[in-house]
Write an enzyme that holds these catalytic residues in place. Structure first.
Site, PDB file in Angstrom:
ATOM      1  N   LYS A  68       0.806  -1.230   0.000  1.00 61.60           N
ATOM      2  CA  LYS A  68       0.000   0.000   0.000  1.00 61.60           C
ATOM      3  C   LYS A  68       0.841   1.284   0.000  1.00 61.60           C
ATOM      4  CE  LYS A  68      -4.030  -1.955   2.334  1.00 61.60           C
ATOM      5  NZ  LYS A  68      -4.991  -1.753   3.427  1.00 61.60           N
ATOM      6  N   ASP A 104     -10.704   2.901   2.412  1.00 64.13           N
ATOM      7  CA  ASP A 104     -11.002   2.363   3.743  1.00 64.13           C
ATOM      8  C   ASP A 104     -11.830   3.350   4.582  1.00 64.13           C
ATOM      9  OD1 ASP A 104      -9.918  -0.150   3.500  1.00 64.13           O
ATOM     10  OD2 ASP A 104      -7.967   0.400   4.331  1.00 64.13           O
ATOM     11  N   ASN A 153      -2.620   3.519  22.147  1.00 64.38           N
ATOM     12  CA  ASN A 153      -1.956   2.428  21.435  1.00 64.38           C
ATOM     13  C   ASN A 153      -0.930   1.780  22.354  1.00 64.38           C
ATOM     14  OD1 ASN A 153      -1.554   0.969  18.960  1.00 64.38           O
ATOM     15  ND2 ASN A 153       0.453   1.931  18.825  1.00 64.38           N
ATOM     16  N   ILE A 218     -13.396  -2.947  13.993  1.00 68.94           N
ATOM     17  CA  ILE A 218     -13.155  -3.193  12.568  1.00 68.94           C
ATOM     18  C   ILE A 218     -12.618  -4.595  12.316  1.00 68.94           C
ATOM     19  CG2 ILE A 218     -12.812  -0.717  12.167  1.00 68.94           C
ATOM     20  CD1 ILE A 218      -9.871  -1.477  11.443  1.00 68.94           C
ATOM     21  N   TYR A 220     -13.089  -8.364  11.808  1.00 68.87           N
ATOM     22  CA  TYR A 220     -14.304  -9.061  11.351  1.00 68.87           C
ATOM     23  C   TYR A 220     -14.174 -10.587  11.349  1.00 68.87           C
ATOM     24  CZ  TYR A 220     -11.763  -8.864   6.940  1.00 68.87           C
ATOM     25  OH  TYR A 220     -10.803  -8.971   5.975  1.00 68.87           O
TER      26      TYR A 220
HETATM   27  P1  NAP Z   1      -1.315  -2.981  11.835  1.00 72.53           P
HETATM   28  O1  NAP Z   1      -0.925  -1.828  10.976  1.00 72.53           O
HETATM   29  O2  NAP Z   1      -0.408  -4.139  11.967  1.00 72.53           O
HETATM   30  O3  NAP Z   1      -1.652  -2.405  13.306  1.00 72.53           O
HETATM   31  C1  NAP Z   1      -1.969  -3.276  14.361  1.00 72.53           C
HETATM   32  C2  NAP Z   1      -2.437  -2.495  15.567  1.00 72.53           C
HETATM   33  O4  NAP Z   1      -2.827  -3.422  16.592  1.00 72.53           O
HETATM   34  C3  NAP Z   1      -1.365  -1.598  16.182  1.00 72.53           C
HETATM   35  O5  NAP Z   1      -1.978  -0.485  16.781  1.00 72.53           O
HETATM   36  C4  NAP Z   1      -0.751  -2.530  17.239  1.00 72.53           C
HETATM   37  O6  NAP Z   1      -0.110  -1.843  18.286  1.00 72.53           O
HETATM   38  C5  NAP Z   1      -2.000  -3.208  17.758  1.00 72.53           C
HETATM   39  N1  NAP Z   1      -1.688  -4.495  18.388  1.00 72.53           N
HETATM   40  C6  NAP Z   1      -1.332  -5.648  17.766  1.00 72.53           C
HETATM   41  N2  NAP Z   1      -1.135  -6.623  18.662  1.00 72.53           N
HETATM   42  C7  NAP Z   1      -1.342  -6.071  19.886  1.00 72.53           C
HETATM   43  C8  NAP Z   1      -1.295  -6.562  21.219  1.00 72.53           C
HETATM   44  N3  NAP Z   1      -0.948  -7.848  21.486  1.00 72.53           N
HETATM   45  N4  NAP Z   1      -1.595  -5.716  22.247  1.00 72.53           N
HETATM   46  C9  NAP Z   1      -1.940  -4.436  21.983  1.00 72.53           C
HETATM   47  N5  NAP Z   1      -2.006  -3.901  20.740  1.00 72.53           N
HETATM   48  C10 NAP Z   1      -1.712  -4.714  19.702  1.00 72.53           C
HETATM   49  O7  NAP Z   1      -2.715  -3.616  11.343  1.00 72.53           O
HETATM   50  P2  NAP Z   1      -3.932  -2.859  10.607  1.00 72.53           P
HETATM   51  O8  NAP Z   1      -3.753  -2.984   9.146  1.00 72.53           O
HETATM   52  O9  NAP Z   1      -4.067  -1.509  11.215  1.00 72.53           O
HETATM   53  O10 NAP Z   1      -5.153  -3.810  10.999  1.00 72.53           O
HETATM   54  C11 NAP Z   1      -5.627  -3.891  12.323  1.00 72.53           C
HETATM   55  C12 NAP Z   1      -6.885  -4.764  12.376  1.00 72.53           C
HETATM   56  O11 NAP Z   1      -7.910  -4.166  11.606  1.00 72.53           O
HETATM   57  C13 NAP Z   1      -6.691  -6.163  11.785  1.00 72.53           C
HETATM   58  O12 NAP Z   1      -7.390  -7.089  12.585  1.00 72.53           O
HETATM   59  C14 NAP Z   1      -7.341  -6.088  10.420  1.00 72.53           C
HETATM   60  O13 NAP Z   1      -7.884  -7.324   9.984  1.00 72.53           O
HETATM   61  C15 NAP Z   1      -8.469  -5.090  10.683  1.00 72.53           C
HETATM   62  N6  NAP Z   1      -8.865  -4.354   9.469  1.00 72.53           N
HETATM   63  C16 NAP Z   1     -10.173  -4.428   9.105  1.00 72.53           C
HETATM   64  C17 NAP Z   1     -10.590  -3.745   7.981  1.00 72.53           C
HETATM   65  C18 NAP Z   1     -12.035  -3.831   7.554  1.00 72.53           C
HETATM   66  O14 NAP Z   1     -12.349  -3.544   6.387  1.00 72.53           O
HETATM   67  N7  NAP Z   1     -12.933  -4.170   8.458  1.00 72.53           N
HETATM   68  C19 NAP Z   1      -9.682  -2.962   7.238  1.00 72.53           C
HETATM   69  C20 NAP Z   1      -8.356  -2.898   7.670  1.00 72.53           C
HETATM   70  C21 NAP Z   1      -7.956  -3.607   8.789  1.00 72.53           C
HETATM   71  P3  NAP Z   1       1.453  -1.462  18.183  1.00 72.53           P
HETATM   72  O15 NAP Z   1       1.516  -0.202  17.379  1.00 72.53           O
HETATM   73  O16 NAP Z   1       1.872  -1.289  19.585  1.00 72.53           O
HETATM   74  O17 NAP Z   1       2.156  -2.621  17.496  1.00 72.53           O
END
Ligand code: NAP
Length: 279
Positions: A68, A104, A153, A218, A220
């Site tokens: 991306k 998004d 966060n 978000i 799912y």
């Molecule tokens: P990302 O960039 O990897 O970010 C992950 C986030 O989760 C960060 O804030 C991370 O914190 C936090 N995190 C991960 N493990 C953690 C833990 N054990 N304890 C506390 N915080 C934790 O991922 P993303 O792309 O933003 O996606 C995040 C979620 O959204 C995923 O589940 C994805 O499937 C979902 N999503 C859904 C849609 C939709 O259309 N519904 C679209 C996009 C994403 P740190 O910064 O501290 O690592």
């Protein structure tokens, strides 16, 4: 007769993407002669893939992890959401100009509008997470002029960075301070991967939230996360993550295939069944 338009989703890996299921459904439903294909392209090959898009005859496509940001850098023109978010998930051509957008934020807002009318009248929001998806959510909340957005966060620096990027309405806070800062909030959005299948549960006491609060997750997979279950148990309005995924696909489809698709219950059930089958 012009060739049937061809679009793609590109990522690495890509087998997990549900986008072909979504777009394939709309192509069949509207009887459009076109195709939507899954492409696995490694990061080292991404820039030559992009350079060859026009001559290969693609109408455009979706971009997913890990491309991306590279797509953001590669396009010649970007929409306002992509500029704000710093990532491109949708590509299309205007003449020979390669354009990039981010749908998004649109997907999140469209699903919230459809299922939780009035949600953006919130006076205080709490956003959990500062990863890629958080940027789209923050962009939406700022555009809807929610006056105060508390952002927590696990890694505090990332929340501070996003507050710097998205402006003064965002207050980066320590996770440990959430209980008091959630007091009276009328919108909570989880953008972390906590609660997702295979990840730890998001453990948060929802009592301090306003009784009129909307809670959106978000994530799912599963469709109802433990956070949503707890919010429902507390009598709060809940919004799941699947609708965001469905709605974010709408603008791309319209650009490549010339017709605006509709997110229906039938489409939702197809994807729900796929998620249930795999979770
Ligand atoms: P990302 O960039 O990897 O970010 C992950 C986030 O989760 C960060 O804030 C991370 O914190 C936090 N995190 C991960 N493990 C953690 C833990 N054990 N304890 C506390 N915080 C934790 O991922 P993303 O792309 O933003 O996606 C995040 C979620 O959204 C995923 O589940 C994805 O499937 C979902 N999503 C859904 C849609 C939709 O259309 N519904 C679209 C996009 C994403 P740190 O910064 O501290 O690592």
């Amino acid at each position: 007769m012009a060739d049937a338009p061809r679009a793609f989703v590109v990522g690495h890996p890509i087998a997990q993407s549900r986008s072909p299921m979504l777009h394939g459904h709309w192509l069949r439903q509207m009887d459009i002669a076109g195709s939507y294909e899954r492409l696995d392209i490694a990061p080292a090959d991404f820039s030559s893939f992009i350079r060859g898009l026009h001559s290969a005859g693609w109408a455009g496509g979706n971009v997913t992890i890990p491309h991306k940001e590279a797509a953001f850098a590669a396009v010649e023109r970007r929409d306002a959401a992509a500029e704000a978010i710093g990532a491109v998930n949708t590509l299309w051509f205007e003449g020979e100009t390669l354009c990039g957008g981010n749908t998004d934020a649109y997907g999140f807002a469209a699903h919230m509008d459809a299922t939780a009318p009035g949600w953006s009248d919130a006076s205080q929001a709490v956003v959990l997470g500062a990863g890629g998806a958080a940027r789209a959510i923050l962009h939406t909340l700022v555009e809807r002029r929610i006056p105060r957005i508390v952002l927590a966060n696990r890694t505090p620096d990332r929340a501070r960075d996003l507050a710097g990027r998205f402006g003064a309405s965002i207050l980066p806070v320590a996770w440990a301070d959430l209980p008091q800062l959630m007091s009276g909030a009328d919108l909570l959005v989880n953008t972390t991967s906590l609660g997702m299948k295979g990840q730890p549960t998001l453990d948060l006491d929802l009592d301090p939230l306003s009784d009129a609060a909307t809670v959106s997750d978000i994530v799912y997979v599963p469709l109802e996360t433990p956070l949503l279950e707890a919010a429902r148990g507390r009598g709060l309005r809940t919004v799941d993550g699947l609708g965001m995924l469905l709605h974010q696909a709408v603008p791309g489809f319209e650009r490549w295939f010339g017709r605006r698709p509709v997110v229906t219950q039938a489409l939702r059930e197809i994807i729900e069944n796929d998620i249930r089958g795999k979770s």
